[in-house]
Design a protein around this motif. Structure first.
Motif, PDB file in Angstrom:
ATOM      1  N   GLY A   1       0.810  -1.216   0.000  1.00 25.48           N
ATOM      2  CA  GLY A   1       0.000   0.000   0.000  1.00 25.48           C
ATOM      3  C   GLY A   1       0.842   1.264   0.000  1.00 25.48           C
ATOM      4  O   GLY A   1       0.582   2.199  -0.753  1.00 25.48           O
ATOM      5  N   ILE A   2       1.879   1.294   0.847  1.00 24.79           N
ATOM      6  CA  ILE A   2       2.751   2.466   0.927  1.00 24.79           C
ATOM      7  C   ILE A   2       3.478   2.693  -0.395  1.00 24.79           C
ATOM      8  O   ILE A   2       3.548   3.815  -0.902  1.00 24.79           O
ATOM      9  CB  ILE A   2       3.763   2.313   2.080  1.00 24.79           C
ATOM     10  CG1 ILE A   2       3.035   2.452   3.423  1.00 24.79           C
ATOM     11  CG2 ILE A   2       4.886   3.348   1.975  1.00 24.79           C
ATOM     12  CD1 ILE A   2       3.892   2.148   4.626  1.00 24.79           C
TER      13      ILE A   2
ATOM     14  N   THR B   1       0.788   3.696  -3.282  1.00 24.13           N
ATOM     15  CA  THR B   1       0.275   5.062  -3.197  1.00 24.13           C
ATOM     16  C   THR B   1       1.382   6.092  -3.414  1.00 24.13           C
ATOM     17  O   THR B   1       1.129   7.173  -3.943  1.00 24.13           O
ATOM     18  CB  THR B   1      -0.399   5.310  -1.835  1.00 24.13           C
ATOM     19  OG1 THR B   1       0.524   5.011  -0.766  1.00 24.13           O
ATOM     20  CG2 THR B   1      -1.638   4.443  -1.669  1.00 24.13           C
TER      21      THR B   1
ATOM     22  N   ALA C   1       0.218  10.872   1.521  1.00 25.64           N
ATOM     23  CA  ALA C   1      -0.151   9.591   0.928  1.00 25.64           C
ATOM     24  C   ALA C   1       0.237   8.456   1.870  1.00 25.64           C
ATOM     25  O   ALA C   1      -0.540   7.508   2.080  1.00 25.64           O
ATOM     26  CB  ALA C   1       0.543   9.422  -0.425  1.00 25.64           C
TER      27      ALA C   1
ATOM     28  N   THR D   1      -2.424   6.064   3.907  1.00 26.84           N
ATOM     29  CA  THR D   1      -2.305   4.615   3.696  1.00 26.84           C
ATOM     30  C   THR D   1      -2.230   3.874   5.019  1.00 26.84           C
ATOM     31  O   THR D   1      -2.950   2.889   5.246  1.00 26.84           O
ATOM     32  CB  THR D   1      -1.058   4.294   2.849  1.00 26.84           C
ATOM     33  OG1 THR D   1      -1.181   4.923   1.581  1.00 26.84           O
ATOM     34  CG2 THR D   1      -0.912   2.793   2.653  1.00 26.84           C
TER      35      THR D   1
ATOM     36  N   ILE E   1      -5.197   1.316   6.488  1.00 24.47           N
ATOM     37  CA  ILE E   1      -4.930  -0.109   6.692  1.00 24.47           C
ATOM     38  C   ILE E   1      -4.932  -0.481   8.171  1.00 24.47           C
ATOM     39  O   ILE E   1      -5.445  -1.525   8.564  1.00 24.47           O
ATOM     40  CB  ILE E   1      -3.592  -0.514   6.044  1.00 24.47           C
ATOM     41  CG1 ILE E   1      -3.665  -0.306   4.531  1.00 24.47           C
ATOM     42  CG2 ILE E   1      -3.264  -1.977   6.341  1.00 24.47           C
ATOM     43  CD1 ILE E   1      -2.377  -0.628   3.792  1.00 24.47           C
TER      44      ILE E   1
ATOM     45  N   THR F   1      -4.529   8.527  -2.651  1.00 28.81           N
ATOM     46  CA  THR F   1      -4.562   7.325  -1.817  1.00 28.81           C
ATOM     47  C   THR F   1      -5.959   6.713  -1.792  1.00 28.81           C
ATOM     48  O   THR F   1      -6.123   5.496  -1.916  1.00 28.81           O
ATOM     49  CB  THR F   1      -4.116   7.647  -0.380  1.00 28.81           C
ATOM     50  OG1 THR F   1      -2.758   8.104  -0.404  1.00 28.81           O
ATOM     51  CG2 THR F   1      -4.210   6.419   0.517  1.00 28.81           C
ATOM     52  N   CYS F   2      -6.970   7.557  -1.644  1.00 30.76           N
ATOM     53  CA  CYS F   2      -8.358   7.066  -1.659  1.00 30.76           C
ATOM     54  C   CYS F   2      -8.687   6.436  -3.008  1.00 30.76           C
ATOM     55  O   CYS F   2      -9.311   5.372  -3.076  1.00 30.76           O
ATOM     56  CB  CYS F   2      -9.323   8.209  -1.360  1.00 30.76           C
ATOM     57  SG  CYS F   2      -9.271   8.807   0.347  1.00 30.76           S
TER      58      CYS F   2
ATOM     59  N   TYR G   1      -6.598   5.097  -5.093  1.00 29.03           N
ATOM     60  CA  TYR G   1      -5.842   3.849  -5.175  1.00 29.03           C
ATOM     61  C   TYR G   1      -6.577   2.716  -4.465  1.00 29.03           C
ATOM     62  O   TYR G   1      -6.728   1.621  -5.015  1.00 29.03           O
ATOM     63  CB  TYR G   1      -4.463   4.063  -4.548  1.00 29.03           C
ATOM     64  CG  TYR G   1      -3.604   2.816  -4.483  1.00 29.03           C
ATOM     65  CD1 TYR G   1      -2.799   2.445  -5.549  1.00 29.03           C
ATOM     66  CD2 TYR G   1      -3.594   2.010  -3.341  1.00 29.03           C
ATOM     67  CE1 TYR G   1      -2.009   1.303  -5.489  1.00 29.03           C
ATOM     68  CE2 TYR G   1      -2.807   0.873  -3.268  1.00 29.03           C
ATOM     69  CZ  TYR G   1      -2.021   0.518  -4.342  1.00 29.03           C
ATOM     70  OH  TYR G   1      -1.251  -0.601  -4.275  1.00 29.03           O
ATOM     71  N   PHE G   2      -7.047   2.992  -3.252  1.00 31.89           N
ATOM     72  CA  PHE G   2      -7.718   1.947  -2.482  1.00 31.89           C
ATOM     73  C   PHE G   2      -9.112   1.626  -3.017  1.00 31.89           C
ATOM     74  O   PHE G   2      -9.664   0.569  -2.711  1.00 31.89           O
ATOM     75  CB  PHE G   2      -7.793   2.343  -1.006  1.00 31.89           C
ATOM     76  CG  PHE G   2      -6.524   2.086  -0.260  1.00 31.89           C
ATOM     77  CD1 PHE G   2      -6.177   0.797   0.115  1.00 31.89           C
ATOM     78  CD2 PHE G   2      -5.667   3.110   0.048  1.00 31.89           C
ATOM     79  CE1 PHE G   2      -4.995   0.544   0.789  1.00 31.89           C
ATOM     80  CE2 PHE G   2      -4.481   2.875   0.725  1.00 31.89           C
ATOM     81  CZ  PHE G   2      -4.142   1.586   1.101  1.00 31.89           C
TER      82      PHE G   2
ATOM     83  N   PHE H   1      -7.996  -5.132   1.960  1.00 26.66           N
ATOM     84  CA  PHE H   1      -6.866  -4.539   1.252  1.00 26.66           C
ATOM     85  C   PHE H   1      -5.846  -5.564   0.781  1.00 26.66           C
ATOM     86  O   PHE H   1      -4.668  -5.487   1.097  1.00 26.66           O
ATOM     87  CB  PHE H   1      -6.165  -3.492   2.127  1.00 26.66           C
ATOM     88  CG  PHE H   1      -7.083  -2.388   2.527  1.00 26.66           C
ATOM     89  CD1 PHE H   1      -7.762  -1.654   1.569  1.00 26.66           C
ATOM     90  CD2 PHE H   1      -7.287  -2.098   3.854  1.00 26.66           C
ATOM     91  CE1 PHE H   1      -8.625  -0.634   1.936  1.00 26.66           C
ATOM     92  CE2 PHE H   1      -8.153  -1.081   4.219  1.00 26.66           C
ATOM     93  CZ  PHE H   1      -8.813  -0.351   3.258  1.00 26.66           C
TER      94      PHE H   1
END
Length: 247
Positions: free
Chosen positions: A88-89, A92, A146, A150, A154, A197-198, A200-201, A217
């Motif tokens: 995730g890191i 993003t 970001a 993230t 998570i 970030t939003c 992306y998720f 996730f």
């Protein structure tokens, strides 16, 4: 499709409401300052209040948004086998960074060092290079927010989310304090970091055909890390006047 996206966004928001509410308050306050004061006034107010101890603290804090720091954090999570955090890191960071780089190349905004060149009140630290171009938006601020968003999404832990927000906000503040960016660069950088970030998720589970709730996730491995990593690490490093591109 729109309803699916709306439901995904609601799930993301519900994972850590404290983070998103705090961010909303932060952004409204900064937007108000930008409406009440000029670009020059808001910068000078922050940049003119400095001390040696603050110089050191802000220098350390500004590296929270540096590419090396972000990638190092992702690597640490890999060693800890926290794969969702690591992926995730990194994901993003790359996504927000690419968007940031495109915007920088479009606007070509001058940095404070160009506007205040020759001004004795302009404060910088001797141990950091000063950039002159591509100010909007702030790359360090984008990366820091970001990363913060993230981790907040998570982890779902309110305390961790708020801690990450404070780190990201201080990173944005440090960019003005150190004479690298204007307040508007930081404001939009924070919005860009959280916004991408939003997105992306929301999109990644759909792209990977993951039908489980977004709170799980589970994302596919990033196979192109080797191709983009050198570029993304370099994008936040301020360079001297003739070669300044990012930061």
């Amino acid at each position: 499709m729109i309803k699916v996206i709306q439901n995904q966004f609601k799930r993301i928001y519900n994972t850590n409401r404290a983070f998103f509410i705090t961010f909303g308050i932060w952004f409204i306050l900064i937007a108000s300052i930008l409406l009440l004061f000029t670009k020059r006034e808001s910068f000078q107010f922050i940049n003119s209040h400095h001390s040696l101890s603050a110089d050191i603290l802000m220098t350390l804090n500004t590296y929270v948004g540096d590419g090396i720091c972000i990638i190092a954090l992702a690597v640490v999570f890999c060693f800890l086998k926290k794969w969702n955090f690591a992926k995730g890191i990194f994901g993003t960071y790359v996504f927000s960074g690419l968007v940031c780089c495109v915007l920088k190349s479009i606007f070509h905004a001058e940095r404070p060092a160009a506007m205040f060149k020759g001004d004795q009140t302009f404060h910088v630290v001797s141990w950091l290079p000063v950039a002159y171009a591509n100010s909007f938006p702030s790359g360090h601020t984008t990366s820091a927010f970001a990363m913060a968003a993230t981790v907040a999404i998570i982890s779902k832990d309110k305390r961790i989310g708020l801690f990450c927000f404070v780190l990201a906000a201080l990173t944005g503040y440090s960019r003005i304090y150190l004479g690298q960016h204007f307040l508007e660069d930081v404001a939009f950088g924070s919005l860009l970091g959280v916004g991408t970030t939003c997105i992306y998720f929301i999109l990644m589970p759909m792209i990977s055909f993951n039908k489980r709730p977004v709170s799980n996730f589970k994302f596919p491995q990033i196979k192109w890390m080797g191709a983009v990593l050198p570029v993304m690490i370099d994008r936040n490093r301020p360079k001297h006047e003739d070669h300044s591109k990012h930061g």
